[in-house]
Design a protein around this motif. Structure first.
Motif, short mmCIF file in Angstrom:
data_model
loop_
_atom_site.label_atom_id
_atom_site.label_comp_id
_atom_site.label_asym_id
_atom_site.label_seq_id
_atom_site.Cartn_x
_atom_site.Cartn_y
_atom_site.Cartn_z
N GLU A 180 8.92 -22.37 -4.97
CA GLU A 180 8.46 -21.03 -4.58
C GLU A 180 7.18 -21.14 -3.76
N PHE A 181 6.29 -22.01 -4.20
CA PHE A 181 5.02 -22.23 -3.49
C PHE A 181 5.28 -22.76 -2.07
N VAL A 182 6.20 -23.73 -1.98
CA VAL A 182 6.52 -24.32 -0.66
C VAL A 182 7.21 -23.28 0.23
N LEU A 183 8.09 -22.46 -0.38
CA LEU A 183 8.84 -21.46 0.41
C LEU A 183 7.90 -20.44 1.05
N HIS A 184 6.88 -20.00 0.30
CA HIS A 184 5.95 -19.01 0.82
C HIS A 184 5.12 -19.53 1.99
N ARG A 185 5.07 -20.86 2.10
CA ARG A 185 4.28 -21.46 3.19
C ARG A 185 5.17 -22.05 4.29
N THR A 186 6.45 -21.71 4.24
CA THR A 186 7.39 -22.18 5.26
C THR A 186 7.81 -20.99 6.12
N PRO A 187 7.78 -21.12 7.44
CA PRO A 187 8.16 -20.01 8.33
C PRO A 187 9.60 -19.55 8.08
N ASN B 147 15.58 -22.06 5.01
CA ASN B 147 16.91 -21.80 4.47
C ASN B 147 17.31 -22.83 3.42
N LYS B 148 16.92 -24.09 3.68
CA LYS B 148 17.26 -25.16 2.74
C LYS B 148 16.54 -24.96 1.41
N ILE C 292 18.03 -24.11 -2.35
CA ILE C 292 17.66 -24.93 -3.51
C ILE C 292 17.11 -24.04 -4.63
N LEU C 293 16.27 -23.06 -4.24
CA LEU C 293 15.70 -22.15 -5.23
C LEU C 293 16.78 -21.34 -5.93
N SER C 294 17.74 -20.86 -5.17
CA SER C 294 18.85 -20.09 -5.77
C SER C 294 19.61 -20.93 -6.78
N SER C 295 19.84 -22.19 -6.39
CA SER C 295 20.54 -23.10 -7.29
C SER C 295 19.72 -23.39 -8.55
N GLU C 296 18.40 -23.55 -8.36
CA GLU C 296 17.52 -23.84 -9.50
C GLU C 296 17.45 -22.65 -10.46
#
Length: 333
Positions: free
Chosen positions: A64-71, A78-79, A83-87
């Motif tokens: 979640e932390f990485v996702l918020h800092r990814t454009p 998207n990747k 992964i988050l959905s799967s987790e």
């Protein structure tokens, strides 16, 4: 458990704990077998779920932390999102699976211990084979009682949340009055939840030893603890305090104890497993004794021969007695 009916009603807080210790020390073999067969697996599942949940949730928080800092719109975004959905799916499925297995083992353990204590009380011959043959039959009745307890707790939580939101909405921004209300509300909520828990524990014992189960057992359990709430509450409070103390120890020394090394964590984990298993065993024995104390307090004579017939009915030794036979008549002291 060699005390007579008249003596049981005078057992206080320490008397109940002492009687629990006496039962375990006098029947070490059968309770060791039950602990190894049911209670240790139950304790292991509970502690393992804490550790696994921590690992899964830590991975989710990291992603979640990485996702918020990814454009947004990028391949990496998207990747990580997939992964988050799967987790999250894995985490939720794990929680559901844990809950199902834990409840099944908890009800099986309750059935085994309550039935064993009752057999000891009636001087009935008891072996692990007999206990395990009875458990599946009693478990069905316990499941009905548990489901009604679940519904009651769910409804209690919904009503509590509605009341909390309404009052907070009416009070507006949280001030001193709001803080005081929330504090009082939390205390009252916890007392109510604790009361429901006590009622459910006694109803669980009743589902094994009487023909009552479900709402009928819950209502009768509520009537039984009247006049004996102090002792019952003290016993369950202390046992619950020990339970959460062991859980906190596991969290600090095992789940968050990465600096101590894997060897120390395994050692602490085994220690917590043993302590939790002992706590669960004593808790189940104590709640059975509390049931006998409450019955005796209300002068409801528990005839040993009738109870023995009822217990034997699970094994096909006797025709199961009807409620009026098992419930037993009141006697005067």
């Amino acid at each position: 458990m060699d005390k007579e009916q008249e003596e049981i009603q005078f057992l206080g807080f320490f008397g109940i704990l002492k009687e629990s210790c006496n039962i375990v020390s006098s029947w070490t073999k059968i309770f060791t077998q039950i602990t190894l067969s049911l209670i240790i697996p139950l304790s292991f599942i509970y502690l393992a779920h804490i550790q696994i949940s921590e690992v899964l949730f830590a991975n989710i928080m990291h992603d979640e932390f990485v996702l918020h800092r990814t454009p947004e719109g990028t391949r990496s975004y998207n990747k990580i999102s997939n992964i988050l959905s799967s987790e999250w799916t894995t985490f939720l499925l794990f929680k559901v699976g844990y809950f199902v297995f834990f409840i099944i083992l908890a009800l099986l353990s309750t059935s085994a211990v309550v039935y064993t204590v009752a057999c000891i009380y009636t001087a009935k011959e008891i072996t692990l084979r007999k206990v395990m043959s009875v458990v599946p039959k009693v478990w069905k009745r316990l499941m009905v009682t548990f489901m009604w307890n679940f519904i009651i707790v769910f409804g209690y939580n919904i009503v509590s949340l509605i009341v909390l939101f309404l009052v907070v909405f009416l009070l507006g921004p949280i001030r001193i009055v709001g803080v005081v209300f929330i504090t009082l509300f939390a205390i009252i909520y916890l007392i109510g939840l604790f009361y429901i828990t006590i009622v459910w524990h006694l109803a669980s014992v009743m589902s094994v030893l009487e023909e009552r189960y479900g709402l009928n057992a819950m209502a009768k359990s509520q009537a039984l603890i009247k006049g004996n709430m102090g002792i019952s509450g003290a016993v369950f409070f202390v046992l619950g305090l020990c339970f959460f103390g062991i859980q906190l120890m596991f969290n600090f020394l095992v789940v968050l104890g990465g600096e101590d090394g894997n060897g120390s964590r395994i050692g602490y984990g085994i220690l917590c497993l043993i302590l939790l298993s002992i706590n669960m065993l004593f808790g189940l024995i104590a709640q059975t004794i509390v049931y006998f104390v409450c019955k005796s307090y209300h002068h409801e004579n528990i005839d040993k021969s009738s109870l023995a017939d009822h217990l034997g009915g699970y094994l096909g030794e006797y025709v199961p007695l009807k409620t009026k036979d098992v419930q037993l008549e009141q006697f005067e002291v």
